[in-house]
Scaffold this motif. Structure first.
Motif, PDB file in Angstrom:
ATOM      1  N   LEU A  13       0.840  -1.192   0.000  1.00 57.60           N
ATOM      2  CA  LEU A  13       0.000   0.000   0.000  1.00 57.60           C
ATOM      3  C   LEU A  13       0.876   1.243   0.000  1.00 57.60           C
ATOM      4  CD1 LEU A  13      -2.632  -1.019   2.734  1.00 57.60           C
ATOM      5  CD2 LEU A  13      -2.680  -1.524   0.287  1.00 57.60           C
ATOM      6  N   ASP A  14       0.518   2.206  -0.830  1.00 54.98           N
ATOM      7  CA  ASP A  14       1.200   3.503  -0.837  1.00 54.98           C
ATOM      8  C   ASP A  14       0.524   4.410   0.185  1.00 54.98           C
ATOM      9  OD1 ASP A  14       3.031   2.858  -2.872  1.00 54.98           O
ATOM     10  OD2 ASP A  14       1.507   3.237  -4.403  1.00 54.98           O
ATOM     11  N   THR A  15       1.274   4.806   1.209  1.00 53.03           N
ATOM     12  CA  THR A  15       0.748   5.640   2.284  1.00 53.03           C
ATOM     13  C   THR A  15       1.561   6.931   2.374  1.00 53.03           C
ATOM     14  OG1 THR A  15       2.198   4.753   4.028  1.00 53.03           O
ATOM     15  CG2 THR A  15       0.195   3.510   3.515  1.00 53.03           C
ATOM     16  N   PRO A  16       1.083   7.920   3.115  1.00 53.04           N
ATOM     17  CA  PRO A  16       1.884   9.143   3.314  1.00 53.04           C
ATOM     18  C   PRO A  16       3.226   8.884   3.964  1.00 53.04           C
ATOM     19  CG  PRO A  16      -0.395   9.521   3.939  1.00 53.04           C
ATOM     20  CD  PRO A  16      -0.269   8.056   3.679  1.00 53.04           C
ATOM     21  N   HIS A  17       3.375   7.732   4.630  1.00 56.67           N
ATOM     22  CA  HIS A  17       4.640   7.385   5.285  1.00 56.67           C
ATOM     23  C   HIS A  17       5.496   6.452   4.437  1.00 56.67           C
ATOM     24  CE1 HIS A  17       3.015   9.191   8.945  1.00 56.67           C
ATOM     25  NE2 HIS A  17       1.917   8.504   8.741  1.00 56.67           N
ATOM     26  N   GLY A  18       5.102   6.244   3.184  1.00 58.00           N
ATOM     27  CA  GLY A  18       5.858   5.359   2.315  1.00 58.00           C
ATOM     28  C   GLY A  18       5.077   4.102   1.992  1.00 58.00           C
ATOM     29  N   ARG A  19       5.704   3.205   1.262  1.00 56.83           N
ATOM     30  CA  ARG A  19       5.060   1.953   0.862  1.00 56.83           C
ATOM     31  C   ARG A  19       5.226   0.906   1.971  1.00 56.83           C
ATOM     32  NH1 ARG A  19       5.530  -0.462  -5.158  1.00 56.83           N
ATOM     33  NH2 ARG A  19       4.253   1.407  -5.436  1.00 56.83           N
ATOM     34  N   VAL A  20       4.119   0.252   2.319  1.00 55.96           N
ATOM     35  CA  VAL A  20       4.124  -0.771   3.367  1.00 55.96           C
ATOM     36  C   VAL A  20       3.520  -2.046   2.805  1.00 55.96           C
ATOM     37  CG1 VAL A  20       3.997   0.896   5.256  1.00 55.96           C
ATOM     38  CG2 VAL A  20       1.887   0.003   4.260  1.00 55.96           C
ATOM     39  N   LYS A  21       3.946  -3.178   3.364  1.00 57.66           N
ATOM     40  CA  LYS A  21       3.427  -4.484   2.955  1.00 57.66           C
ATOM     41  C   LYS A  21       2.279  -4.874   3.883  1.00 57.66           C
ATOM     42  CE  LYS A  21       7.603  -6.378   0.820  1.00 57.66           C
ATOM     43  NZ  LYS A  21       8.599  -7.483   0.833  1.00 57.66           N
ATOM     44  N   ALA A  22       1.059  -4.786   3.357  1.00 56.09           N
ATOM     45  CA  ALA A  22      -0.102  -5.169   4.154  1.00 56.09           C
ATOM     46  C   ALA A  22      -0.279  -6.679   4.189  1.00 56.09           C
ATOM     47  CB  ALA A  22      -1.358  -4.511   3.588  1.00 56.09           C
ATOM     48  N   LEU A  23       0.006  -7.345   3.065  1.00 58.27           N
ATOM     49  CA  LEU A  23       0.039  -8.810   2.998  1.00 58.27           C
ATOM     50  C   LEU A  23       1.399  -9.221   2.464  1.00 58.27           C
ATOM     51  CD1 LEU A  23      -3.403  -9.950   1.489  1.00 58.27           C
ATOM     52  CD2 LEU A  23      -2.749  -9.775   3.874  1.00 58.27           C
ATOM     53  N   GLU A  24       1.949 -10.289   3.020  1.00 60.66           N
ATOM     54  CA  GLU A  24       3.288 -10.723   2.612  1.00 60.66           C
ATOM     55  C   GLU A  24       3.319 -12.230   2.433  1.00 60.66           C
ATOM     56  OE1 GLU A  24       7.973  -9.974   3.843  1.00 60.66           O
ATOM     57  OE2 GLU A  24       6.386  -9.617   5.310  1.00 60.66           O
ATOM     58  N   ARG A  25       3.496 -12.667   1.181  1.00 60.78           N
ATOM     59  CA  ARG A  25       3.677 -14.067   0.819  1.00 60.78           C
ATOM     60  C   ARG A  25       2.551 -14.942   1.397  1.00 60.78           C
ATOM     61  NH1 ARG A  25       8.490 -15.256  -1.377  1.00 60.78           N
ATOM     62  NH2 ARG A  25       8.318 -17.438  -0.731  1.00 60.78           N
ATOM     63  N   VAL A  26       1.328 -14.557   1.095  1.00 58.09           N
ATOM     64  CA  VAL A  26       0.158 -15.299   1.576  1.00 58.09           C
ATOM     65  C   VAL A  26      -0.210 -16.374   0.552  1.00 58.09           C
ATOM     66  CG1 VAL A  26      -2.319 -15.139   2.065  1.00 58.09           C
ATOM     67  CG2 VAL A  26      -0.734 -13.426   2.973  1.00 58.09           C
ATOM     68  N   SER A  27      -0.405 -17.594   1.029  1.00 61.53           N
ATOM     69  CA  SER A  27      -0.818 -18.708   0.167  1.00 61.53           C
ATOM     70  C   SER A  27      -2.126 -19.289   0.699  1.00 61.53           C
ATOM     71  CB  SER A  27       0.262 -19.805   0.127  1.00 61.53           C
ATOM     72  OG  SER A  27       1.459 -19.310  -0.449  1.00 61.53           O
ATOM     73  N   LEU A  28      -3.034 -19.595  -0.228  1.00 58.86           N
ATOM     74  CA  LEU A  28      -4.345 -20.106   0.161  1.00 58.86           C
ATOM     75  C   LEU A  28      -4.867 -21.013  -0.947  1.00 58.86           C
ATOM     76  CD1 LEU A  28      -6.758 -19.859   2.247  1.00 58.86           C
ATOM     77  CD2 LEU A  28      -7.674 -18.121   0.709  1.00 58.86           C
ATOM     78  N   THR A  29      -5.392 -22.173  -0.554  1.00 63.69           N
ATOM     79  CA  THR A  29      -5.977 -23.120  -1.501  1.00 63.69           C
ATOM     80  C   THR A  29      -7.393 -23.455  -1.052  1.00 63.69           C
ATOM     81  OG1 THR A  29      -3.815 -24.084  -2.016  1.00 63.69           O
ATOM     82  CG2 THR A  29      -5.748 -25.372  -2.604  1.00 63.69           C
TER      83      THR A  29
END
Length: 337
Positions: A13-29
């Motif tokens: 996500l691009d935020t006023p404080h920079g880019r942050v990872k809201a989800l990271e390497r999520v796997s789902l089946t």
């Protein structure tokens, strides 16, 4: 073949404080005809994952994934028009905030009828009447008694609970192949909650509808779900058959959730302190490196500054360097995916 197969999904996500990872390497089946529970506290990224599956990202999202497959089709390669057609016919979602999801300028009945498929077996002059009758039936099934009154009302004239029931009716009226239910029983009394869960279970059993049930209540997920995935701060901690995960959790976070469930069998335990993890969930701007549970984890060691890979043991998946599981024998190795 899985109905939905996601591997290493990352949302920034691009935020006023920079880019942050809201989800990271999520796997789902998610397999056809399966009820899959997604457990996590508020802010864990469950709704972001659901919106990414539905193809309704925010304007400041950047999505990356090794693959996002829907019944053999790559969702990432689809056009916006194709994703919208898929969302209208084969996927449906019950949103967490029903009032903001309904159109305030159109009566509820029209919105339900618009979501229903066309019955081409009927003559064209009978289709509108048949849709109205079916819409009232769906409203009755989700627990609304005065169906005609609700049909002719606007969303702002209804309570939060009634709007939630209307959203459920809109989602299930199309009988999609995949139904994503994001906290579907918010603002409802216990009796109505049980009725909604029975309706979802009936859709699954009679119409083979696959359901991704999102909640923070482990008790409900344990009753209705075939498989369970546990999320924390944008990462999948553990996944597997619901009964196995509850009987023997591998990840410290899953064990902490189970330890935090009150034991009503002992009348004296209500006077004791409940077991909790120290600290609180980190904000998006201050995520720890490696395992995001690391600063709070009772099993944490120096090696936890490295992000754990998703480990596979029998039918269980977990992301932890020091899990709670018995060492496998030599003929049954632990694999890394």
């Amino acid at each position: 073949m899985p109905l939905l197969d996601i591997r290493n999904l990352t949302i920034e996500l691009d935020t006023p404080h920079g880019r942050v990872k809201a989800l990271e390497r999520v796997s789902l089946t998610l397999n056809p005809g399966e009820i899959h529970g997604l457990l996590g506290e508020s802010g864990s990224g469950r709704t972001l994952l659901a919106k990414a599956i539905m193809g309704i990202p925010g304007h400041n999202w950047t999505i990356q994934a090794d693959r996002m497959m829907w019944d053999g089709q790559n969702l990432l390669d689809m056009s916006t028009k194709a994703r919208r057609a898929l969302m209208g016919s084969e996927m449906a979602m019950i949103f967490q905030d029903p009032i903001s999801s309904l159109d305030p300028t159109i009566v509820v009945g029209v919105q339900i009828i618009e979501a229903m498929p066309e019955n081409k077996a009927l003559p064209w002059w009978r289709r509108e009447q048949d849709k109205r009758k079916t819409a009232r039936q769906w409203l009755h099934k989700v627990g609304i008694k005065e169906t005609q009154k609700v049909m002719s009302s606007y969303a702002w004239e209804l309570s939060d609970g009634e709007c939630q029931k209307v959203m459920i009716a809109i989602a299930v009226a199309n009988q999609p192949r995949l139904l994503i239910a994001d906290e579907p029983t918010n603002s409802m009394e216990v009796r109505t909650q049980a009725q909604i869960f029975r309706l979802l279970s009936k859709l699954n059993q009679l119409h083979n509808v696959s359901i991704l049930l999102i909640s923070h209540e482990l008790e409900n997920l344990s009753l209705w779900c075939d498989r369970l995935s546990v999320m924390y701060s944008g990462q999948i901690m553990e996944s597997g058959p619901t009964a196995d995960v509850i009987a023997q959790p591998y990840h410290p976070y899953t064990k902490a959730i189970l330890d935090n469930i009150p034991d009503y069998s002992n009348p004296e335990l209500h006077k004791t302190m409940m077991q909790t993890l120290r600290g609180s969930a980190p904000s998006l701007q201050h995520q720890p490196i490696g395992c995001r549970l690391g600063p709070r984890c009772p099993q944490a060691q120096k090696h936890c500054v490295n992000q754990p890979k998703l480990s596979h043991h029998k039918d269980r998946y977990f992301a932890c360097h020091f899990p709670y599981y018995n060492e496998p024998s030599h003929d049954e190795p632990l694999t890394k995916s």
